[in-house]
Design a protein around this motif. Structure first.
Motif, short mmCIF file in Angstrom:
data_model
loop_
_atom_site.label_atom_id
_atom_site.label_comp_id
_atom_site.label_asym_id
_atom_site.label_seq_id
_atom_site.Cartn_x
_atom_site.Cartn_y
_atom_site.Cartn_z
N ILE A 184 4.79 -7.77 39.78
CA ILE A 184 6.18 -7.34 39.94
C ILE A 184 6.63 -6.79 38.60
CG2 ILE A 184 8.51 -7.96 40.67
CD1 ILE A 184 7.37 -10.38 42.06
N LEU A 239 9.22 -8.38 48.19
CA LEU A 239 8.29 -7.60 47.36
C LEU A 239 8.50 -6.09 47.55
CD1 LEU A 239 4.93 -9.60 47.65
CD2 LEU A 239 6.56 -9.57 45.75
N ALA A 244 6.75 -4.08 44.17
CA ALA A 244 5.55 -4.73 43.66
C ALA A 244 4.35 -3.79 43.71
CB ALA A 244 5.26 -5.99 44.48
#
Ligand SMILES: Cc1cc2nc3c(=O)[nH]c(=O)nc-3n(C[C@H](O)[C@H](O)[C@H](O)COP(=O)(O)OP(=O)(O)OC[C@H]3O[C@@H](n4cnc5c(N)ncnc54)[C@H](O)[C@@H]3O)c2cc1C
Ligand code: SF4
Ligand code: FES
Ligand code: FES
Lengths: 327, 212
Positions: free
Chosen positions: A216, A168, A173
């Motif tokens: 995302i 991530l 993200a």
């Protein structure tokens, strides 16, 4: 374990309201929270069970980004077809973590919030600034083979243990949180905190704030991405080092790159320096090695974990070569 | 907005049963045995300092309704009681084993709403409305579950301590449908440690059920 009151929240607002008081904690999968409660490392007086909230969706955005509910299980996220196609590094990172049973329990939000596996943090007989601020750090002069080499301070050298978070971090993200005052977003890079002089402060959530989603943003070239994890045994083990890598190579030249490292940092470690060194350069091993040197340039090894510096570089170079080979 | 997948437990139950689990329970009127349980966990003797802490902070009781091996139960428990301890200590279902009590061995694996989980890291109070199946619930009367048969046939155990967890985990693995090769079976059974090292035979047993 200390006694606590269990509150089963039925919706976000009730959860946020219940968790607004000090010594109150959310529980999702329970795989970290209950573990730490059994050891009296977490001693909440009130535990707010959030499993009945409606945060189980994976929503594909029209532009090919994705919104992931905080309660989506690590197993569901890892096998989701959209994630596997568009963000394979995230699927691979999740599948490299814990065990199938734990992944069936662990939630996206809980994974983000999981605490370090530093052995001294886990053992209440030892000094630990993270567990008991001001008590000292038993790891700095102790057995620190698993500890971090990047982002450490003289107060704490604990690694962030999550695999998912490394992917991530690379993917940039965005974390959506809801609190008594409304909804706000936190960029991934700002979510986890470096230990500095306050290792007990680990993230940017305020008391009672609930993670509702992780977004995302679209990143088409992440369709060619990879997560490589190196560990002491083949499975069911935390990382010694890991790398999450995405590359956009056109005619042998790297156009875009994303790099994050795990197992070496006090937080999930995105390396913008390594990314910069890759972009515009030719996709060759010497480029990868230069990027790896830059990613570890500020490494500060301790007695037992100096090997991680070289291992992390090799992990990154191998991951880059693997992604280059994907076509 | 593009596609959306809802992974909520109620959604998966809907597709399975054609009615939501909650609806199903309310149809039953949450009948079933009601147990009132001792409010405090027994503390080890000699743990006197901790004992005083507990006297200072009284236990909190949680009431939970869940289905265990097809039988709906209402349990009133100290909120600290894990699903594992509720099964073993309160309901006498000692087939599910306690190895590490910290999610590190898989001995406590049970199926919750059809998925394998570690019962040691689950609070009983978090299982409201859940359908739990333990090793005791796999057989139909005298007829063993195919996975139990296969473990017997292939000698998938030695001392047997890890076996209930292995079998429940293997049932979960087959249902998940992600393990095709031997290597994938091994990887996706890695959450179950066997101190006796019966791994090869466990893989053989699982393949037999997969190919049946
Ligand atoms: C034996 C073992 C091996 C493991 N191996 C790995 C591994 O190899 N790699 C890896 O990455 N992880 C590993 N893990 C860790 C595992 O991934 C985490 O425990 C899990 O992701 C935590 O998720 P959870 O839903 O169970 O969180 P919980 O335990 O329920 O909660 C953890 C924390 O998150 C908070 N929280 C939960 N949800 C929210 C929310 N929506 N908003 C705000 N706060 C929230 C809780 O208050 C708590 O502080 C392992 C764990 C175990 C026990
Ligand atoms: S490294 Fe951090 S977590 Fe580990 S003992 Fe030191 S202060 Fe505690
Ligand atoms: S007893 Fe639950 S995993 Fe070991
Ligand atoms: S059979 Fe003995 S531990 Fe597995």
């Amino acid at each position: 374990m200390e006694p606590f009151k269990l509150i089963r929240a039925q919706d976000n607002l009730q959860a946020i309201h219940s968790a607004g008081i000090k010594q109150s904690k959310f529980i999702a999968g329970g795989t970290n929270m209950l573990d730490l409660m059994k050891l009296n490392i977490e001693t909440p007086r009130q535990v707010v069970d959030i499993n009945k909230l409606s945060l189980y969706k994976i929503e594909e955005m029209p532009d090919e980004g994705v919104r992931i509910g905080a309660l989506v299980k690590n197993s569901d996220l890892s096998y989701n077809p959209f994630i596997k196609t568009h963000f394979p590094m995230l699927s691979e990172a999740l599948l490299s973590g814990a065990s199938p049973q734990l992944r069936n329990m662990a939630s996206t939000g809980g994974n983000l919030m999981q605490r370090t596996r530093c052995p001294y943090f886990y053992n209440t007989d030892f000094a630990c600034n993270k567990r008991l601020p001001g008590s000292g750090c038993a790891a700095i002069n102790g057995y620190n083979r698993m500890n971090a080499v990047l982002g450490t301070s003289d107060q704490c050298i604990a690694t962030h243990p999550s695999d998912m978070c490394v992917a991530l971090a690379a993917l940039g993200a965005i974390i959506y949180v809801q609190g008594a005052k409304g909804i706000r977003t936190i960029p991934f890079a700002d979510f986890h905190l470096l230990p500095a002089q306050t290792p007990h402060l680990e993230h940017n959530l305020r008391q009672g704030e609930l993670i509702t989603h992780i977004e995302i943003p679209a990143l088409p070239f992440a369709a060619k991405s990879h997560y490589l994890k190196v560990r002491d045994r083949a499975s069911y083990e935390f990382a010694l080092t890991s790398a999450a890598v995405a590359l956009d190579v056109q005619n042998g030249i790297i156009r875009q790159a994303r790099i994050a490292l795990g197992g070496v940092g006090t937080k999930p470690w995105r390396s913008l320096d390594a990314e910069k060194a890759l972009i515009g350069a030719s996709a060759t091993e010497s480029t990868y090695k230069r990027a790896a040197d830059l990613a570890l340039a500020t490494a500060n090894p301790y007695k037992d974990n100096a090997f991680k510096v070289e291992l992390a570089k090799r992990t990154l170079v191998r991951a880059l070569k693997t992604v280059e080979g994907l076509s | 907005m593009g596609d959306m997948t809802d992974y909520s437990p109620d959604e998966s139950n809907k597709s399975k049963l054609g009615t939501t689990r909650r609806g199903f329970l309310s149809q039953l009127g949450v009948a079933g045995a009601s147990l009132t349980l001792a409010p405090l966990l027994v503390r080890a003797a000699g743990d006197s300092q901790k004992g005083e802490d507990i006297a200072a902070a009284p236990a909190e009781i949680t009431s939970v309704s869940l289905t265990i091996n097809g039988k709906t139960q209402v349990l009133n428990l100290d909120s600290r009681v894990t699903l594992l301890d509720a099964l073993r200590e309160k309901l006498g279902l000692t087939g599910t084993k306690k190895g590490c009590d910290h999610g590190q061995c898989g001995a406590c694996t049970v199926l919750a709403d059809g998925r394998r989980i570690n019962s040691c890291l689950t609070l009983a109070g978090m299982c409201e409305g859940a359908e739990i199946v333990t090793i005791e619930g796999l057989a139909k009367g005298e007829q063993l579950h195919p996975m139990q048969e296969a473990f017997l046939k292939h000698d998938g155990f030695q001392c047997g301590y890890c076996t209930p967890g292995q079998i429940c985990s293997a049932v979960g693995l087959v249902k998940e449908g992600h393990a095709k090769t031997d290597a994938e079976i091994k990887e996706l059974m890695s959450g179950n440690i066997c101190r006796c090292g019966a791994y090869q035979n466990i893989v053989a047993a699982i393949k037999e059920v997969q190919n049946a």
